[in-house]
Every structure is written in structure tokens, then in C-alpha cells.
Design a protein around this motif. Structure first.
Motif, mmCIF file in Angstrom:
data_model
loop_
_atom_site.group_PDB
_atom_site.id
_atom_site.type_symbol
_atom_site.label_atom_id
_atom_site.label_comp_id
_atom_site.label_asym_id
_atom_site.label_seq_id
_atom_site.Cartn_x
_atom_site.Cartn_y
_atom_site.Cartn_z
ATOM 1 N N ARG A 83 -5.935 1.894 20.787
ATOM 2 C CA ARG A 83 -6.982 0.901 20.546
ATOM 3 C C ARG A 83 -6.472 -0.529 20.687
ATOM 4 N NH1 ARG A 83 -7.842 5.529 18.569
ATOM 5 N NH2 ARG A 83 -9.955 6.379 18.332
ATOM 6 N N GLY A 84 -5.257 -0.673 21.150
ATOM 7 C CA GLY A 84 -4.709 -2.000 21.377
ATOM 8 C C GLY A 84 -4.438 -2.778 20.102
ATOM 9 N N LEU A 85 -4.220 -2.066 19.009
ATOM 10 C CA LEU A 85 -3.946 -2.718 17.732
ATOM 11 C C LEU A 85 -2.443 -2.936 17.589
ATOM 12 C CD1 LEU A 85 -6.249 -0.498 15.486
ATOM 13 C CD2 LEU A 85 -6.861 -2.582 16.731
ATOM 14 N N ARG A 86 -2.083 -3.912 16.784
ATOM 15 C CA ARG A 86 -0.667 -4.202 16.561
ATOM 16 C C ARG A 86 -0.459 -4.631 15.119
ATOM 17 N NH1 ARG A 86 3.129 -8.514 19.976
ATOM 18 N NH2 ARG A 86 5.088 -7.972 18.928
ATOM 19 N N GLU A 87 0.483 -3.980 14.471
ATOM 20 C CA GLU A 87 0.843 -4.275 13.083
ATOM 21 C C GLU A 87 -0.361 -4.141 12.145
ATOM 22 O OE1 GLU A 87 2.954 -7.980 12.972
ATOM 23 O OE2 GLU A 87 4.722 -7.124 13.921
ATOM 24 N N PHE A 88 -1.040 -3.013 12.257
ATOM 25 C CA PHE A 88 -2.122 -2.659 11.351
ATOM 26 C C PHE A 88 -1.593 -1.658 10.324
ATOM 27 C CE2 PHE A 88 -4.774 -4.998 13.967
ATOM 28 C CZ PHE A 88 -6.118 -4.915 13.605
ATOM 29 N N VAL A 89 -2.230 -1.633 9.162
ATOM 30 C CA VAL A 89 -1.950 -0.620 8.141
ATOM 31 C C VAL A 89 -3.041 0.436 8.259
ATOM 32 C CG1 VAL A 89 -1.845 -0.158 5.663
ATOM 33 C CG2 VAL A 89 -0.737 -2.203 6.609
ATOM 34 N N GLY A 90 -2.648 1.723 8.258
ATOM 35 C CA GLY A 90 -3.611 2.769 8.525
ATOM 36 C C GLY A 90 -3.725 3.820 7.438
ATOM 37 N N PHE A 91 -4.964 4.149 7.097
ATOM 38 C CA PHE A 91 -5.281 5.192 6.126
ATOM 39 C C PHE A 91 -5.998 6.337 6.839
ATOM 40 C CE2 PHE A 91 -5.075 1.156 4.003
ATOM 41 C CZ PHE A 91 -4.442 1.405 2.796
ATOM 42 N N MET A 92 -5.939 7.532 6.264
ATOM 43 C CA MET A 92 -6.566 8.704 6.861
ATOM 44 C C MET A 92 -7.515 9.355 5.852
ATOM 45 S SD MET A 92 -3.106 10.335 8.559
ATOM 46 C CE MET A 92 -3.885 11.349 9.805
ATOM 47 N N THR A 93 -8.559 10.002 6.382
ATOM 48 C CA THR A 93 -9.477 10.750 5.530
ATOM 49 C C THR A 93 -10.198 11.788 6.365
ATOM 50 O OG1 THR A 93 -11.369 10.628 4.026
ATOM 51 C CG2 THR A 93 -11.348 9.075 5.865
ATOM 52 N N ALA A 94 -10.559 12.903 5.727
ATOM 53 C CA ALA A 94 -11.375 13.922 6.381
ATOM 54 C C ALA A 94 -12.852 13.707 6.088
ATOM 55 C CB ALA A 94 -10.947 15.316 5.930
ATOM 56 N N ALA A 95 -13.172 12.718 5.256
ATOM 57 C CA ALA A 95 -14.570 12.414 4.958
ATOM 58 C C ALA A 95 -15.221 11.722 6.150
ATOM 59 C CB ALA A 95 -14.658 11.532 3.721
ATOM 60 N N SER A 133 0.826 -1.203 0.000
ATOM 61 C CA SER A 133 0.000 0.000 0.000
ATOM 62 C C SER A 133 0.860 1.254 0.000
ATOM 63 C CB SER A 133 -0.901 0.022 1.243
ATOM 64 O OG SER A 133 -0.146 0.413 2.394
ATOM 65 N N ASN A 134 0.180 2.386 -0.166
ATOM 66 C CA ASN A 134 0.822 3.688 0.031
ATOM 67 C C ASN A 134 0.263 4.352 1.283
ATOM 68 O OD1 ASN A 134 -1.757 4.413 -0.890
ATOM 69 N ND2 ASN A 134 -1.005 6.264 -1.910
ATOM 70 N N ALA A 135 -0.232 3.555 2.215
ATOM 71 C CA ALA A 135 -0.855 4.068 3.437
ATOM 72 C C ALA A 135 0.122 4.930 4.232
ATOM 73 C CB ALA A 135 -1.339 2.914 4.297
ATOM 74 N N PRO A 136 -0.389 5.962 4.911
ATOM 75 C CA PRO A 136 0.490 6.783 5.748
ATOM 76 C C PRO A 136 1.037 6.036 6.958
ATOM 77 C CG PRO A 136 -1.794 7.477 5.978
ATOM 78 C CD PRO A 136 -1.750 6.515 4.838
ATOM 79 N N HIS A 137 0.358 4.967 7.382
ATOM 80 C CA HIS A 137 0.822 4.184 8.523
ATOM 81 C C HIS A 137 1.158 2.772 8.079
ATOM 82 C CE1 HIS A 137 1.384 2.971 12.647
ATOM 83 N NE2 HIS A 137 0.464 2.033 12.540
ATOM 84 N N ARG A 138 2.436 2.417 8.138
ATOM 85 C CA ARG A 138 2.951 1.114 7.758
ATOM 86 C C ARG A 138 2.672 0.806 6.285
ATOM 87 N NH1 ARG A 138 1.669 -3.509 9.861
ATOM 88 N NH2 ARG A 138 3.796 -4.260 9.929
#
Length: 201
Positions: A55-67, A17-22
Motif C-alpha cells: 500500500r506504499g506505506l512507510r513507518e506505520f504501526v499495524g494492528f490485526m483483527t479477525a473482526a 504500543s503492543n502492536a504486532p507491526h512496529r
């Protein structure tokens, strides 16, 4: 509706991915769409990491949006492919042309594929999904190939399938899922009374 979206995988997946997180090529236990303010200008790396830890998550890929994720998130399944899409298009752009002044707005597309793929096939899946995104935008009357801040991610099992282009069954399913989910998300977004900038329609 929840202001964020989190999907946990039952078993880890390969992610591209091109996700901002991982972002990049990694393994993932799931992914999230994180909602941020429309005028967001924070430290996205720190904020995504804090979101994951809180949130107690580990090794997740994260995306962001203002929508408004709770209102515009759409999903569609075709064959082994499920597409998750959040669409906001207040900053439309055409590849190769200088974009108008930046405004917040992002199309995020995530594909979860229940098959074993090579990394090359995952890259091919991104290409096919992007073609489907652009076709959908143009067919719906948007003078754009995307926005200036689009996100995309593919999650699959490690395997031997090498191709995901438009001539393959997998590629056809990717196209169908992306087109359906993106069109639905855009219609939800339009239904919120959003006013389009001149270049958008």
C-alpha cells in the motif's frame, strides 16, 4: 465498507504500543487495522510488512483483527483525544485467571492525542485506557477484563506533559473517548448476530 483501516498522520508522531507491526516505542507516520481470516495462523510479521509495502506505506504501526473492521470500527473524540476501537470478544478473559480455550477475537484500542507527552505520560495513558476498557466491559455485562489478544497504542507529539491518569483532564478525556468508542463497537459487534460463549455474559 473497506475491510482494512488506514490513518495517515499529517506529521510523524511518537508511538507506544503492543502492536504486532512496529510495536514498542517508535515514531510513526500513521497506523492501520488489518483484517485477517478468523482461522488466521500465518506469519504476522511478514504479513504486516507485506500489507504496508503493498500500500506504499512507510513507518506505520499495524494492528490485526479477525473482526469485520468496516462494520465494527468506532471512533470517539473527547478534548484532545480521539479513540479508534475495533471490538470482538469471542475469547474473553479475566486477568489472573486461566482463560478458556482460545478463539479468535480482539479488542484493539488506538488513542491519537493532539498534545505533547513524555513517554511516561504515554504509558499512563495506556493504563487509563485499559481501566476504561475494563469498566466498560463489566458495565455492559461481560464477565471479562478484556480478551487474550487485545491491542493498544498511543500516538502523540513529543512534549512535556507528564501525566495522563484519571485525576487529569487528559485522563478524563481518554476515559470518555475509550468508553464511548468501545461501547459503540461492541454494540455493532453484537448486532451482527454473534453468539456469546458462556463466560462472555
Amino acid at each position: 465498507m473497506e475491510e482494512h483501516f488506514i490513518l495517515h498522520f499529517s506529521t510523524p508522531r511518537i508511538a507506544l504500543s503492543n502492536a504486532p507491526h512496529r510495536g514498542g516505542l517508535t515514531t510513526a507516520n500513521g497506523f492501520f487495522f488489518m483484517m485477517v481470516p478468523k482461522n488466521y495462523s500465518g506469519d504476522y510479521k511478514a504479513d504486516c510488512l507485506a500489507f504496508e509495502r503493498e500500500r506504499g506505506l512507510r513507518e506505520f504501526v499495524g494492528f490485526m483483527t479477525a473482526a469485520d473492521i468496516g462494520k465494527i470500527l468506532s471512533t470517539a473524540k473527547s478534548g484532545s483525544v480521539t479513540a479508534y476501537v475495533t471490538a470482538g470478544i469471542t475469547n474473553p478473559a479475566i486477568a489472573g485467571e486461566v482463560p478458556p480455550p482460545w478463539r479468535p477475537g480482539t479488542i484493539n484500542i488506538v488513542l491519537v492525542i493532539e498534545e505533547g507527552l513524555t513517554v511516561g505520560a504515554m504509558a499512563n495513558a495506556i493504563m487509563t485506557a485499559t481501566e476504561a476498557k475494563t469498566y466498560t466491559l463489566l458495565r455492559l455485562g461481560y464477565n471479562a477484563t478484556g480478551t487474550t489478544s487485545d491491542g493498544i497504542g498511543v500516538f502523540a507529539f513529543e512534549g512535556e506533559k507528564e501525566w495522563a491518569g484519571t485525576a487529569t483532564e487528559l485522563g478524563i478525556n481518554i476515559g470518555k473517548a475509550v468508553r464511548k468508542a468501545l461501547e459503540e463497537s461492541l454494540k455493532k459487534w453484537e448486532g451482527k448476530g454473534v453468539h456469546f460463549p458462556p463466560t462472555a455474559r
